[in-house]
Write a protein that holds these residues in place. Structure first.
Motif, PDB file in Angstrom:
ATOM      1  N   GLN A  22       0.839  -1.207   0.000  1.00  0.00           N
ATOM      2  CA  GLN A  22       0.000   0.000   0.000  1.00  0.00           C
ATOM      3  C   GLN A  22       0.870   1.252   0.000  1.00  0.00           C
ATOM      4  N   SER A  23       1.947   1.236   0.796  1.00  0.00           N
ATOM      5  CA  SER A  23       2.864   2.382   0.831  1.00  0.00           C
ATOM      6  C   SER A  23       3.508   2.595  -0.538  1.00  0.00           C
ATOM      7  N   GLN A  24       3.882   1.487  -1.183  1.00  0.00           N
ATOM      8  CA  GLN A  24       4.486   1.563  -2.518  1.00  0.00           C
ATOM      9  C   GLN A  24       3.490   2.186  -3.517  1.00  0.00           C
ATOM     10  N   ARG A  25       2.245   1.740  -3.442  1.00  0.00           N
ATOM     11  CA  ARG A  25       1.210   2.292  -4.331  1.00  0.00           C
ATOM     12  C   ARG A  25       1.014   3.790  -4.059  1.00  0.00           C
ATOM     13  N   ASN A  26       0.964   4.121  -2.774  1.00  0.00           N
ATOM     14  CA  ASN A  26       0.807   5.531  -2.414  1.00  0.00           C
ATOM     15  C   ASN A  26       1.977   6.374  -2.926  1.00  0.00           C
ATOM     16  N   MET A  27       3.175   5.826  -2.823  1.00  0.00           N
ATOM     17  CA  MET A  27       4.359   6.527  -3.291  1.00  0.00           C
ATOM     18  C   MET A  27       4.307   6.682  -4.818  1.00  0.00           C
ATOM     19  N   GLU A  28       3.886   5.647  -5.522  1.00  0.00           N
ATOM     20  CA  GLU A  28       3.763   5.727  -6.979  1.00  0.00           C
ATOM     21  C   GLU A  28       2.710   6.762  -7.374  1.00  0.00           C
ATOM     22  N   MET A  29       1.605   6.771  -6.630  1.00  0.00           N
ATOM     23  CA  MET A  29       0.535   7.731  -6.908  1.00  0.00           C
ATOM     24  C   MET A  29       1.042   9.156  -6.654  1.00  0.00           C
ATOM     25  N   ALA A  30       1.781   9.340  -5.560  1.00  0.00           N
ATOM     26  CA  ALA A  30       2.329  10.659  -5.246  1.00  0.00           C
ATOM     27  C   ALA A  30       3.321  11.091  -6.325  1.00  0.00           C
ATOM     28  N   GLN A  31       4.120  10.151  -6.818  1.00  0.00           N
ATOM     29  CA  GLN A  31       5.084  10.458  -7.886  1.00  0.00           C
ATOM     30  C   GLN A  31       4.350  10.861  -9.170  1.00  0.00           C
ATOM     31  N   ALA A  32       3.278  10.127  -9.488  1.00  0.00           N
ATOM     32  CA  ALA A  32       2.488  10.453 -10.684  1.00  0.00           C
ATOM     33  C   ALA A  32       1.876  11.840 -10.539  1.00  0.00           C
ATOM     34  N   LYS A  33       1.350  12.137  -9.352  1.00  0.00           N
ATOM     35  CA  LYS A  33       0.763  13.455  -9.122  1.00  0.00           C
ATOM     36  C   LYS A  33       1.832  14.546  -9.208  1.00  0.00           C
ATOM     37  N   ALA A  34       3.021  14.267  -8.684  1.00  0.00           N
ATOM     38  CA  ALA A  34       4.112  15.239  -8.748  1.00  0.00           C
ATOM     39  C   ALA A  34       4.513  15.496 -10.197  1.00  0.00           C
ATOM     40  N   THR A  35       4.530  14.447 -11.001  1.00  0.00           N
ATOM     41  CA  THR A  35       4.863  14.594 -12.425  1.00  0.00           C
ATOM     42  C   THR A  35       3.816  15.445 -13.128  1.00  0.00           C
ATOM     43  N   ILE A  36       2.555  15.176 -12.853  1.00  0.00           N
ATOM     44  CA  ILE A  36       1.468  15.963 -13.452  1.00  0.00           C
ATOM     45  C   ILE A  36       1.573  17.417 -13.007  1.00  0.00           C
TER      46      ILE A  36
END
Length: 136
Positions: A22-36
């Protein structure tokens, strides 16, 4: 007791794995949001720079139009002075009235054309300012 302890450890391990995933998914989601967010910020900066450039262009055009308006007004004053001078000459030297009127009509026609050009410039500037404001 050992089986119970093993089950408990397996449960804790499962919880830890689930939490890690779940933490990994959250981190990936945060990275995607940061990229956007980074792309959006870059695009906004580009739009802002484009808007500033357009604003400078409009200001240059406005200054040109104002210079033409001032020139037009000066020519208008000069034409009025010329008209008064012609009236004076008519009275003083008894020139042919038809000749003087033809000159006045000629000047008025030129002034009318210049006034139309100035009005067109004003309309163009209003349109450009409205377009710029709509983009902002």
């Amino acid at each position: 007791k050992l089986t119970e302890k093993t089950k408990r450890l397996e449960q804790e391990l499962g919880d830890t794995i689930h939490s890690t995933v779940q933490s990994q998914r959250n981190m990936e989601m945060a990275q995607a949001k940061a990229t956007i967010l980074e792309r959006s910020t870059t695009e906004l900066r580009k739009l802002l720079a484009d808007g500033e450039a357009e604003k400078r262009d409009l200001m240059d055009q406005l200054n040109e139009a104002l210079a033409k308006i001032l020139q037009f007004e000066e020519e208008q004053r000069a034409a009025e002075d010329a008209r008064r001078q012609m009236d004076y000459e008519l009275n003083m030297k008894n020139f042919s009235r038809d000749f003087i009127e033809a000159r006045i009509l000629e000047m008025q026609a030129r002034l009318k054309v210049q006034a139309e050009e100035i009005n067109q410039l004003k309309d163009n500037l209003r349109d450009q300012v409205a377009t710029t404001q709509a983009h902002e």
